[in-house]
Design a protein around this motif. Structure first.
Motif, short mmCIF file in Angstrom:
data_model
loop_
_atom_site.label_atom_id
_atom_site.label_comp_id
_atom_site.label_asym_id
_atom_site.label_seq_id
_atom_site.Cartn_x
_atom_site.Cartn_y
_atom_site.Cartn_z
N LYS A 3 -37.18 25.66 71.04
CA LYS A 3 -37.50 24.86 72.22
C LYS A 3 -37.90 23.44 71.82
O LYS A 3 -37.65 22.49 72.56
CB LYS A 3 -38.64 25.50 73.01
N ARG B 176 -29.23 29.89 74.14
CA ARG B 176 -29.07 28.44 74.25
C ARG B 176 -29.04 27.84 72.85
O ARG B 176 -28.20 26.97 72.54
CB ARG B 176 -30.21 27.82 75.05
N ASP C 16 -36.65 34.77 79.70
CA ASP C 16 -36.84 33.40 79.19
C ASP C 16 -36.54 33.33 77.70
O ASP C 16 -35.87 32.41 77.24
CB ASP C 16 -38.27 32.94 79.46
N GLU C 17 -37.04 34.30 76.93
CA GLU C 17 -36.80 34.30 75.49
C GLU C 17 -35.32 34.54 75.17
O GLU C 17 -34.77 33.91 74.27
CB GLU C 17 -37.66 35.37 74.81
N THR D 135 -32.76 33.85 77.11
CA THR D 135 -32.03 32.64 77.50
C THR D 135 -32.16 31.56 76.43
O THR D 135 -31.17 30.92 76.05
CB THR D 135 -32.56 32.10 78.84
N GLU D 136 -33.36 31.36 75.92
CA GLU D 136 -33.59 30.34 74.90
C GLU D 136 -32.86 30.69 73.60
O GLU D 136 -32.29 29.82 72.94
CB GLU D 136 -35.08 30.20 74.62
N ALA E 178 -29.84 35.46 85.84
CA ALA E 178 -30.99 36.24 86.29
C ALA E 178 -30.60 37.33 87.27
O ALA E 178 -31.33 38.30 87.46
CB ALA E 178 -32.04 35.31 86.92
N TYR F 276 -38.41 31.39 69.19
CA TYR F 276 -38.51 30.94 70.59
C TYR F 276 -39.29 29.63 70.67
O TYR F 276 -38.88 28.67 71.35
CB TYR F 276 -39.20 32.02 71.42
N SER G 264 -35.56 41.27 84.39
CA SER G 264 -36.54 40.26 83.99
C SER G 264 -37.17 40.58 82.64
O SER G 264 -37.59 39.69 81.91
CB SER G 264 -37.64 40.15 85.06
#
Length: 253
Positions: free
Chosen positions: A250, A133, A126-127, A129-130, A106, A246, A111
């Motif tokens: 998850k 991952r 967030d998207e 990162t996912e 981050a 996304y 952002s």
């Protein structure tokens, strides 16, 4: 008889809606397949050459003498391939970390960072990162050392060769050569974006905080160096795929 007519009418309406939905999904699937097909089979287009052509269209003299004389707006051209100048080490480190470990810092990414490849478009840290991952499920490894070239004041291209273990690809997996074009949040001068900032960043709708200057704000992966199909409906379909992925990863990965 009235009950039978009503039932037939309802069944016909339901059938029509089902057919319409099927045709819509089929159409969307074709668009997505075209986008992916471009990434797999499209002709390579060097991002560095593309940037040089853009500068030429702007009427910028790219000679070393002119570059040094015109100040910071053109100074990057003289040492474009330098891997230790400016933000190059930072960009290379973050890209490799993201692909190989799924790490999205981050402190290094804006952002509202955007990632786009031929398959999907994800927005926000967030998207992104996912997404990376989930990529770790395919055990990414580096086949060759990555290289980086500066192609604009705030734009770099990282050349990567990654191997992924996908279903049905055997133990050797699949090797993907990519040009990863990375844009940084440009510095502002008197409240105005740097004139030499890449057009791809200046037209982004997100408004970045001055505190995010120098952070990564956009990443575009070009499989085999092929440009992404742009505009409607390709951008829309990739965005939809990104949102579905996304939510799905998850829950599953």
């Amino acid at each position: 008889r009235r009950c039978c007519v009503a039932a037939m009418t309802t069944a016909h309406a339901t059938s029509s809606i089902t057919v319409a939905l099927f045709r819509t999904l089929a159409g969307l699937s074709v668009v997505e397949a075209c986008s992916i097909g471009q990434g797999v089979f499209g002709s390579p287009v060097s991002a560095a050459e593309e940037a040089r052509e853009l500068q030429a269209r702007r009427g910028v003299d790219e000679s070393p003498a002119s570059a040094s004389a015109s100040g910071s707006a053109a100074a990057w051209r003289g040492n474009a391939r330098c891997e230790s100048c400016s933000h190059a080490p930072f960009v290379l480190k973050q890209v490799e970390r993201m692909y190989l470990t799924g790490g999205v810092d981050a402190n290094a990414f804006a952002s509202s960072v955007v990632f786009e490849d031929p398959a999907a478009l994800v927005e926000g840290i967030d998207e992104v990162t996912e997404a990376f991952r989930a990529v770790q499920a395919f055990a990414p490894t580096k086949v060759h050392e990555s290289s980086i070239e500066r192609i604009g004041d705030d734009t770099y291209v990282v050349n990567t060769v990654m191997r992924y273990k996908l279903p049905l690809t055997g133990p050797e997996g699949i090797t993907v050569r990519s040009e990863v074009v990375v844009d940084l949040v440009p510095k502002k001068k008197d409240g105005i974006l740097n004139d030499a900032a890449d057009e791809r960043v200046s037209i982004e709708p997100q408004q970045h905080s001055p505190m995010e200057s120098g952070k990564i704000c956009r990443i575009e992966e070009r499989w085999n160096g092929a440009k992404l199909l742009e505009g409607f409906p390709f951008d829309l379909i990739r965005r939809g795929t990104g949102l579905v992925s996304y939510a799905a990863t998850k829950a599953v990965v």
